[in-house]
Design a protein around this motif. Structure first.
Motif, mmCIF file in Angstrom:
data_model
loop_
_atom_site.group_PDB
_atom_site.id
_atom_site.type_symbol
_atom_site.label_atom_id
_atom_site.label_comp_id
_atom_site.label_asym_id
_atom_site.label_seq_id
_atom_site.Cartn_x
_atom_site.Cartn_y
_atom_site.Cartn_z
ATOM 1 N N VAL A 211 0.847 -1.191 0.000
ATOM 2 C CA VAL A 211 0.000 0.000 0.000
ATOM 3 C C VAL A 211 0.884 1.243 0.000
ATOM 4 O O VAL A 211 2.017 1.216 0.497
ATOM 5 C CB VAL A 211 -0.948 0.047 1.220
ATOM 6 N N LEU B 270 0.601 5.539 0.846
ATOM 7 C CA LEU B 270 -0.240 6.494 1.559
ATOM 8 C C LEU B 270 -0.220 7.873 0.915
ATOM 9 O O LEU B 270 0.846 8.420 0.648
ATOM 10 C CB LEU B 270 0.229 6.609 3.014
ATOM 11 N N SER C 77 -12.848 0.830 0.441
ATOM 12 C CA SER C 77 -11.706 0.232 1.133
ATOM 13 C C SER C 77 -12.063 -1.050 1.871
ATOM 14 O O SER C 77 -11.172 -1.767 2.336
ATOM 15 C CB SER C 77 -11.081 1.241 2.107
ATOM 16 N N PHE D 34 -8.738 -4.305 -0.651
ATOM 17 C CA PHE D 34 -7.547 -5.015 -0.170
ATOM 18 C C PHE D 34 -7.644 -6.510 -0.441
ATOM 19 O O PHE D 34 -6.637 -7.161 -0.749
ATOM 20 C CB PHE D 34 -7.318 -4.727 1.310
ATOM 21 N N THR E 89 -0.471 -2.866 -5.986
ATOM 22 C CA THR E 89 -0.398 -1.865 -4.920
ATOM 23 C C THR E 89 -1.729 -1.146 -4.815
ATOM 24 O O THR E 89 -2.396 -0.895 -5.814
ATOM 25 C CB THR E 89 0.711 -0.837 -5.205
ATOM 26 N N CYS F 241 -3.703 4.498 -0.857
ATOM 27 C CA CYS F 241 -4.665 4.775 0.214
ATOM 28 C C CYS F 241 -4.649 6.253 0.588
ATOM 29 O O CYS F 241 -3.631 6.924 0.436
ATOM 30 C CB CYS F 241 -4.342 3.927 1.440
ATOM 31 N N GLN G 149 -5.898 3.531 7.055
ATOM 32 C CA GLN G 149 -6.577 2.836 5.965
ATOM 33 C C GLN G 149 -5.643 1.823 5.301
ATOM 34 O O GLN G 149 -6.059 0.732 4.932
ATOM 35 C CB GLN G 149 -7.078 3.843 4.929
ATOM 36 N N GLY G 150 -4.381 2.200 5.157
ATOM 37 C CA GLY G 150 -3.414 1.311 4.530
ATOM 38 C C GLY G 150 -2.690 0.396 5.488
ATOM 39 O O GLY G 150 -2.422 -0.770 5.175
#
Length: 300
Positions: A136, A138, A216, A220, A230, A233, A238-239
């Motif tokens: 992830v 950000l 979200s 994932f 990837t 986020c 969240q990530g």
């Protein structure tokens, strides 16, 4: 070595054999006195490891915030930056700092990522968290959740997408929405339509395989299944929650966009177990392996 009052020193000691076995020189920025306190007195005998005593006679208590530990961990970072600028290093793997302690020593940055970016004049950078199942990136990092909606921007999200594509050009990218159900067509917020969608459309125009914004609560799982490499986020938790949930012990922090490779462990200083001999070094060794993998990629 990170915060000498945390688990960093113990992790260094537990990783010595594995690091030496890599077969090429590595420099370990530390305090000899702290390693000696933990019973390690043979650090000069490893042919592939160079121990740099940056902050001699460091007097700390494991698990306790202090100005001394803050000064030490800041000194390690400054020494690494100096050697990076001299061209002595191609990359760095960092163990965790304690933000309260290092702030006492004059450190004015939210974390490692922002410090390195400032020292090297980099404005386009991104924080990636990864394990063997999920990666992830950000959009916002260490900011209050209440400020996230006003800090995200089309331009910044687009830059994150470009950075991910630079490091992983053969992978599809997903972008998570900010709001529940990715806004539900404006019912739960309009940031998706006003900010996130334009970034995705511009990235697609540039030929980047990116899709979203996705809710979200589902994106994932799609990434873990292999549909995306990837997920970009919008905010910190969240990530980080899905990454640490699916592989906490191997989670790695990677800074994209710097003129050198930088990875870090995915955990904190763990003051509750510091000095007890039970720290897990798997995240650190994973960070070393990720650094080697990134170095091997063309153009990075």
């Amino acid at each position: 070595m990170g915060d000498p009052a945390g688990v960093g020193p113990e992790i260094v000691i537990k990783s010595i054999e594995s690091l030496n076995a890599l077969g090429f020189p590595l420099r370990i920025y530390c305090s000899f006195s702290v390693l000696e306190t933990l019973g390690f007195d043979k650090f000069r005998s490893f042919k592939n490891l160079i121990f740099v005593d940056v902050f001699p006679n460091c007097n700390i208590v494991p698990g306790v915030v202090s100005l001394e530990s803050g000064r030490a961990q800041f000194a390690y970072l400054q020494a690494v930056v100096e050697d990076l600028k001299k061209g002595l290093l191609w990359g760095v793997v960092t163990l965790p700092i304690n933000k309260k302690a290092i702030k006492l020593a004059g450190f004015k940055f939210p974390g490692h990522t922002e410090y390195f970016a400032s020292e090297f004049g980099v404005s386009d950078f991104a924080m990636m968290l990864a394990n063997s199942k999920l990666k992830v990136v950000l959009e916002t990092i260490h900011v209050p959740l209440s400020k996230v909606p006003i800090l995200i921007s089309t331009e910044s999200i687009l830059k994150k997408i470009f950075l991910v594509h630079r490091y992983f050009p053969n992978e599809r990218i997903a972008v998570a929405g900010l709001n529940p159900h990715a806004g539900e067509n404006g019912l739960f917020g309009d940031e998706e339509e006003k900010i996130i969608v334009p970034a995705i459309e511009k990235a697609k125009e540039a030929g980047i395989p990116v899709e979203g914004p996705f809710p979200s609560d589902t994106v994932f799982n799609r990434a873990i299944s292999g549909e995306f490499g990837t997920v970009v986020c919008m905010y910190h938790d969240q990530g980080l929650i899905p990454v640490k949930l699916t592989g906490f012990s191997e989670a790695v922090n990677i800074t994209l966009g710097l003129p050198f490779v930088r990875t870090s462990v995915g955990h904190g200083t763990a003051y509750d177990i510091a000095g007890k001999g039970i720290a897990d070094n798997r995240s650190f060794l994973s960070a070393v392996n990720f650094a080697l993998s990134i170095k091997s990629r063309a153009g990075v």
